[in-house]
Design an enzyme around this catalytic site. Structure first.
Site, PDB file in Angstrom:
ATOM      1  N   GLN A 180       0.666  -1.120   0.250  1.00  0.00           N
ATOM      2  CA  GLN A 180       0.604  -0.195  -0.057  1.00  0.00           C
ATOM      3  C   GLN A 180       1.358   0.991  -0.035  1.00  0.00           C
ATOM      4  OE1 GLN A 180      -3.347   0.685  -0.211  1.00  0.00           O
ATOM      5  NE2 GLN A 180      -3.951  -1.543  -0.601  1.00  0.00           N
ATOM      6  N   GLY A 201       1.592  -4.449  -8.289  1.00  0.00           N
ATOM      7  CA  GLY A 201       2.065  -3.227  -9.662  1.00  0.00           C
ATOM      8  C   GLY A 201       0.855  -2.299  -9.919  1.00  0.00           C
ATOM      9  N   THR A 238       7.185 -18.460 -16.556  1.00  0.00           N
ATOM     10  CA  THR A 238       7.321 -17.729 -17.464  1.00  0.00           C
ATOM     11  C   THR A 238       6.764 -16.250 -16.972  1.00  0.00           C
ATOM     12  OG1 THR A 238       6.891 -18.981 -19.194  1.00  0.00           O
ATOM     13  CG2 THR A 238       7.100 -16.841 -20.026  1.00  0.00           C
ATOM     14  N   CYS A 325     -11.048  -7.443  -0.891  1.00  0.00           N
ATOM     15  CA  CYS A 325     -10.538  -8.621  -1.114  1.00  0.00           C
ATOM     16  C   CYS A 325     -11.095  -9.502  -0.122  1.00  0.00           C
ATOM     17  CB  CYS A 325      -9.074  -9.028  -0.562  1.00  0.00           C
ATOM     18  SG  CYS A 325      -7.874  -7.531  -0.391  1.00  0.00           S
TER      19      CYS A 325
HETATM   20  C1  LIG Z   1      -1.622  -4.358   2.386  1.00  0.00           C
HETATM   21  C2  LIG Z   1      -2.064  -5.716   1.423  1.00  0.00           C
HETATM   22  N1  LIG Z   1      -0.929  -6.738   1.209  1.00  0.00           N
HETATM   23  C3  LIG Z   1      -1.292  -7.629   0.006  1.00  0.00           C
HETATM   24  C4  LIG Z   1      -1.804  -7.188  -1.132  1.00  0.00           C
HETATM   25  C5  LIG Z   1      -2.201  -8.743  -1.639  1.00  0.00           C
HETATM   26  O1  LIG Z   1      -2.021  -7.885  -2.907  1.00  0.00           O
HETATM   27  P1  LIG Z   1      -2.679  -8.600  -4.636  1.00  0.00           P
HETATM   28  O2  LIG Z   1      -3.751  -7.861  -4.649  1.00  0.00           O
HETATM   29  O3  LIG Z   1      -0.976  -7.694  -5.860  1.00  0.00           O
HETATM   30  O4  LIG Z   1      -2.253 -10.021  -4.687  1.00  0.00           O
HETATM   31  C6  LIG Z   1      -2.988  -6.027  -0.772  1.00  0.00           C
HETATM   32  C7  LIG Z   1      -3.697  -6.265  -1.853  1.00  0.00           C
HETATM   33  O5  LIG Z   1      -5.150  -5.295  -1.010  1.00  0.00           O
HETATM   34  C8  LIG Z   1      -2.955  -5.169   0.683  1.00  0.00           C
HETATM   35  O6  LIG Z   1      -3.629  -4.271   0.835  1.00  0.00           O
END
Ligand SMILES: Cc1ncc(COP(=O)(O)O)c(C=O)c1O
Length: 390
Positions: A180, A201, A238, A325
């Site tokens: 973040q 990314g 890859t 998420c």
């Molecule tokens: C603090 C933090 N770490 C890890 C992630 C996971 O990243 P990614 O969505 O690229 O798997 C997130 C995604 O919300 C995040 O906010």
């Protein structure tokens, strides 16, 4: 025309406009970066350039970077890969904060099956880490400390450099989830003093499907995805050259990161000031702590967060009530609960995360709509209470 205003940049970011013209060019480099014939040269160059660009932005050497599919994979690789298969010499403790992303928390919990213990560092109501508890828990038994640089829900920043210094003195490894923080504040992994750091990314205006793990030179890291010899044998598969190139491009925007941090802080502070002065019973969560410049998390008494989100969506405003998420999950945010909010308080939370495309006008419009929406929803709530006598 339907208004579309995006205030959910901690969930994901739109693609940076500069990439719109670059990506079609990169699409021509469709070859396999591992091929040694002509088709491999273009994508190999994309990877090489991106590795240097990311390394320059975060202050490491290009070969200290491993490209992954995203932040979750990089967190998995760091925790599983830095720790021995079984605890060695009595070092069996993993220390994480109570507000880590599930990709850190669940990976740490998985390590229990390999003989490790997980201890949780609490945070207070302001989101600040209990540093005294950290000092108490840290010992020669600590194998790994994993603490995020910035929290996804409140934007709270943790004193990672201080934790890293202490961890090193005890001979423990330290990993930092900096997903973040990348693109929102300047980052230097050497100044932070961490052994490993995670980046993604799609939280930084690049294409989805790529992340990076910094691992300090000389450290051993066991591979978690077995197969080919990509990423110097540390991560088979890859590479997603297109997405990695887009992350590399974003990492050339160091000046913009700096200016946007200042602009977004002003915008966020203005947003909070107006909301606090024009809407009753609102509290900014962790407002007095050190925060990312773009993030604001608040509770609005008597307003259900999900209902508010849907009503704002009707007006074209994309906001969040928790981490993306966990959307679809009716449970209140574990981060807010860990900060000591009650379930009822956490259910009234609203997260606004601003980004490079947001303007002052959008913020003004938003507060007007929020004010009217909250008034209406509280009116319904009051009416229902009167009707049912509750
Ligand atoms: C603090 C933090 N770490 C890890 C992630 C996971 O990243 P990614 O969505 O690229 O798997 C997130 C995604 O919300 C995040 O906010």
């Amino acid at each position: 025309m339907l208004r579309t205003v995006y205030f959910d940049h901690n969930a994901t970011t739109p693609l940076h406009p500069g990439l719109m013209s670059l990506v079609p060019d990169w699409l021509k480099d469709w070859g396999n970066p591992s091929s040694i014939h002509w088709a491999g040269r273009g994508p190999k160059a994309l990877l090489r350039d991106a590795r240097s660009q990311v390394a320059r932005l975060i202050g490491c050497e290009p070969l200290e970077l491993i490209f992954t599919s995203g932040g979750s994979e990089a967190n998995n690789l760091a925790i599983k890969g830095l720790l021995p298969e079984r605890p060695v010499g009595g070092r069996d403790q993993i220390l994480i904060s109570a507000v880590e992303h599930p990709s850190v928390r669940k990976t740490a919990e998985f390590m229990i099956t390999r003989g490790y213990r997980v201890e949780i560092l609490p945070v207070n109501r302001e989101g600040e880490l209990d540093v005294d508890r950290f000092d108490d828990l840290l010992s020669e038994k600590t194998a790994l400390v994993s603490v995020m640089l910035a929290n996804n829900e409140t934007g709270h920043l943790f004193p990672v450099a201080r934790l890293a210094e202490q961890a090193r003195l005890k001979g423990a490894r330290i990993h930092c989830d900096a997903v973040q923080a990348l693109g929102k504040i300047p980052i230097n992994v050497k100044t932070l003093g961490v052994d490993a750091a995670t980046f993604s990314g799609h939280k930084f205006y690049a294409l989805k499907g790529c992340g990076a793990l910094y691992v300090r030179k000389g450290l051993s890291l066991s591979t978690q995805i077995h197969g080919g010899g990509q990423e110097r044998g540390r991560r088979a598969g890859t590479e997603n050259a297109l997405a990695i190139a887009s992350l590399g491009y974003m990492c050339t925007q160091a000046d913009r990161i700096f200016t946007e941090a200042l602009r977004l802080r002003q915008l966020r502070d203005h947003l909070e000031k107006r909301i606090l002065s024009e809407i009753a019973d609102v509290q900014v969560t962790g407002g007095s702590g050190t925060r990312l410049p773009n993030t604001s998390n608040m509770t609005l008494k008597g307003v259900d967060g999900e209902t508010l989100l849907m009503n704002l969506d009707v007006h074209g405003f994309a906001v969040s009530t928790g981490a993306a998420c966990s959307s679809g999950n009716p449970e209140p945010s574990p981060v807010l609960l860990a900060m000591g909010l009650t379930r009822a308080e956490a259910q009234t939370s609203l997260r606004l995360s601003l980004g490079w495309g947001n303007s002052h006008e959008q913020v003004e419009e938003f507060v007007d709509v929020l004010k009217a929406t909250v008034q209406r929803l509280r009116g319904f709530q009051h009416g229902a209470e009167q009707f049912y006598g509750v």
